[in-house]
Design an enzyme around this catalytic site. Structure first.
Site, PDB file in Angstrom:
ATOM      1  CG  ASP A   1      12.950   8.446 -19.155  1.00  0.00           C
ATOM      2  OD1 ASP A   1      13.389   7.877 -17.991  1.00  0.00           O
ATOM      3  OD2 ASP A   1      12.639   7.898 -20.131  1.00  0.00           O
TER       4      ASP A   1
ATOM      5  CG  ASP B   1      10.053   6.589 -22.854  1.00  0.00           C
ATOM      6  OD1 ASP B   1       9.942   5.416 -23.217  1.00  0.00           O
ATOM      7  OD2 ASP B   1      10.650   6.810 -21.792  1.00  0.00           O
TER       8      ASP B   1
ATOM      9  CB  SER C   1      11.256   2.771 -21.454  1.00  0.00           C
ATOM     10  OG  SER C   1      11.056   4.022 -21.070  1.00  0.00           O
TER      11      SER C   1
END
Length: 242
Positions: free
Chosen positions: A8, A204, A169
């Site tokens: 990512d 994440d 995110s």
């Protein structure tokens, strides 16, 4: 043995939007013999910018698994897909025009703001993107990003229309029936036609969860939890473990 790592970008490889801090990370991964594959919600244009800055040459996956871009002649066999410039493209998502048509029908009711109906100044305010990166983020092919809304319910309406809504995110993404895991698995199957593969993924956000399910080793940055991923504080921790 081919070692492949799916990365990512936002808040994983890139703490912010500056590629500079990621250079030593990428160099260390190369020293360890990894094929580096960006697997991000970012557009082709954005990823090409970071690929150039970080000297990454392999395939990459754009807009939450919506398409895989494979450099021509990367694999020693013909890759099914659409020839587009220097790439063979495997399209898994839907065109952004279809998504924006659906958003247009909902934007007044829900007060939606997204790339397609926002000015550059608004985009800069919403995303904190540097000015030179805004045109790259606007160059969308398969997804839209929801920045603001005035009332709830828009997600369910979009899902009823056949789209997926995933949390990254920073923002929600709207795209077709694609995800980072489906695209990663398809690409891994191509690598496996060449040699045995050991696969890794680092992310994440919730939109990274599908790729954690298709790799051998997964690492999740931050406080979220996933049964197949080991929690770490940063990508630097990952380098110590692989």
């Amino acid at each position: 043995m081919i070692r492949v790592i799916f990365l990512d970008l936002d808040k994983t490889l890139l703490p912010e939007y500056d590629p500079e801090p990621a250079i030593p990370i990428v160099e260390e991964l190369k020293k360890k013999g990894f094929e580096i594959v960006f697997n991000s919600s970012k557009t082709r244009a954005e990823q090409e910018y970071y690929r150039e800055k970080l000297n990454v040459k392999g395939p990459f996956i754009v807009e939450n698994g919506s398409a895989i871009y494979i450099p021509s002649n990367y694999f020693p066999f013909e890759v099914p897909g659409v020839k587009r410039g220097e790439y063979m493209v495997l399209e898994l998502g839907v065109k952004v025009e279809e998504i924006r048509k659906a958003l247009k029908e909902l934007e007044a009711e829900y007060g939606l703001k997204y790339y397609g109906n926002s000015t550059d100044e608004e985009i800069e305010k919403f995303t904190k993107l540097p000015k030179h990166l805004i045109p790259l983020a606007k160059d969308r092919e398969y997804s839209e990003t929801i920045f603001l809304w005035k009332r709830e319910g828009w997600e369910k309406d979009l899902i009823r229309k056949g789209f997926k809504v995933t949390m990254g995110s920073r923002f929600y993404a709207v795209h077709g029936n694609s995800d980072k895991g489906k695209a990663a698995k398809l690409l891994l199957d191509l690598y496996k036609r060449v040699d045995e593969v050991e696969s890794y993924a680092v992310g994440d956000g919730e939109n990274d969860f599908p790729m954690f399910d298709v790799v051998d080793f997964a690492f999740l940055i931050g406080d979220l939890r996933h049964e197949n991923a080991e929690n770490v504080t940063s990508i630097k921790d990952v380098l110590k473990k692989i």
